[in-house]
Design a protein around this motif. Sequence first.
Motif, short mmCIF file in Angstrom:
data_model
loop_
_atom_site.label_atom_id
_atom_site.label_comp_id
_atom_site.label_asym_id
_atom_site.label_seq_id
_atom_site.Cartn_x
_atom_site.Cartn_y
_atom_site.Cartn_z
N ASP A 1 -3.57 -0.52 -27.64
CA ASP A 1 -4.97 -0.92 -27.74
C ASP A 1 -5.82 -0.48 -26.56
O ASP A 1 -7.05 -0.48 -26.62
N GLY A 2 -5.17 -0.11 -25.46
CA GLY A 2 -5.89 0.32 -24.27
C GLY A 2 -4.93 0.88 -23.26
O GLY A 2 -3.71 0.91 -23.46
N VAL A 3 -5.49 1.33 -22.15
CA VAL A 3 -4.69 1.93 -21.09
C VAL A 3 -5.30 1.56 -19.75
O VAL A 3 -6.51 1.37 -19.63
N ALA A 4 -4.43 1.43 -18.75
CA ALA A 4 -4.90 1.12 -17.39
C ALA A 4 -4.14 1.99 -16.41
O ALA A 4 -3.01 2.43 -16.67
N VAL A 5 -4.77 2.22 -15.28
CA VAL A 5 -4.14 3.01 -14.22
C VAL A 5 -4.50 2.37 -12.89
O VAL A 5 -5.57 1.79 -12.73
N THR A 6 -3.57 2.46 -11.94
CA THR A 6 -3.88 2.08 -10.56
C THR A 6 -3.65 3.31 -9.69
O THR A 6 -2.70 4.06 -9.90
N VAL A 7 -4.55 3.49 -8.75
CA VAL A 7 -4.48 4.66 -7.88
C VAL A 7 -5.13 4.28 -6.55
O VAL A 7 -6.08 3.51 -6.51
N GLU A 8 -4.61 4.83 -5.48
CA GLU A 8 -5.20 4.62 -4.16
C GLU A 8 -6.01 5.85 -3.77
O GLU A 8 -5.59 6.98 -4.04
N TRP B 1 0.83 -1.21 0.00
CA TRP B 1 0.00 0.00 0.00
C TRP B 1 0.86 1.25 0.00
O TRP B 1 2.07 1.19 0.13
N ASP B 2 0.17 2.39 -0.09
CA ASP B 2 0.80 3.72 -0.09
C ASP B 2 1.73 3.87 -1.29
O ASP B 2 2.85 4.38 -1.18
N ALA B 3 1.24 3.44 -2.44
CA ALA B 3 2.01 3.47 -3.67
C ALA B 3 1.58 4.65 -4.55
O ALA B 3 0.47 5.14 -4.44
N PRO B 4 2.47 5.07 -5.43
CA PRO B 4 2.10 6.15 -6.36
C PRO B 4 1.17 5.62 -7.45
O PRO B 4 0.99 4.41 -7.61
N VAL B 5 0.62 6.54 -8.20
CA VAL B 5 -0.17 6.19 -9.38
C VAL B 5 0.73 5.43 -10.35
O VAL B 5 1.90 5.79 -10.53
N ARG B 6 0.18 4.39 -10.95
CA ARG B 6 0.92 3.63 -11.96
C ARG B 6 0.06 3.55 -13.21
O ARG B 6 -1.15 3.36 -13.13
N VAL B 7 0.71 3.70 -14.37
CA VAL B 7 0.01 3.73 -15.65
C VAL B 7 0.57 2.62 -16.54
O VAL B 7 1.78 2.39 -16.57
N PHE B 8 -0.33 1.96 -17.27
CA PHE B 8 0.04 0.84 -18.12
C PHE B 8 -0.56 1.02 -19.51
O PHE B 8 -1.74 1.35 -19.62
N ALA B 9 0.23 0.76 -20.54
CA ALA B 9 -0.30 0.63 -21.89
C ALA B 9 -0.75 -0.82 -22.04
O ALA B 9 -0.10 -1.74 -21.53
N LEU B 10 -1.84 -1.03 -22.73
CA LEU B 10 -2.34 -2.37 -23.01
C LEU B 10 -2.18 -2.61 -24.51
O LEU B 10 -2.71 -1.84 -25.32
N VAL B 11 -1.44 -3.65 -24.85
CA VAL B 11 -1.18 -3.93 -26.27
C VAL B 11 -1.49 -5.40 -26.55
O VAL B 11 -1.35 -6.26 -25.69
#
Length: 175
Positions: A82-89, A13-23
């Motif tokens: 083809d897409g994008v994903a993000v994780t955020v707390e 936990w207590d992680a920064p925002v993470r961004v992912f390309a989906l291919v």
Amino acid sequence: MREIEHHVAAAGWDAPVRVFALVRTQAALAAEPGLADQLTPETLAAAREHAWHLTSVEQEGLPPAPDLETLLAGLSWPATVDGVAVTVERVVLPPEAEEAMPADLPTGPDQDPDAAVQWLLAHPDRQDVRLAVGVLRDGPAWCAVRTRAHDADDQVGQGGDVVPGLVAALRATLE
């Protein structure tokens, strides 16, 4: 999205925002054959069997941004993504918690602007959640939600439009 959420959860936990390309995995392998050495045999088999098998590629070195909205507004993707994903707390509270906030908190311009935020963060009913949200260029979206209070892989909620505002913001990065 479940795999991305599980990957991010492994870091705690207590992680920064993470961004992912989906291919599409097949397209990624065609463009970068060395990628096959980084994927498991199961992933390679799934990619051969399903043309829409996706691989997530974490984006490092994101530009600094004061908030998630600003970060997403500055992102755009080439047609090969083809897409994008993000994780955020985030912290969530029941509606009655915000309604119960004292009206006399020192939140004016000459006072502590973070007083209301600090009050809400200290609230006993607060819940820490991790959101993993992804969208594809052709429309589908999926969300996974994990709470700190129920931090287990079998306790991750899922749905297509759990966080509609974030789904819309991600979709806008693909336009």
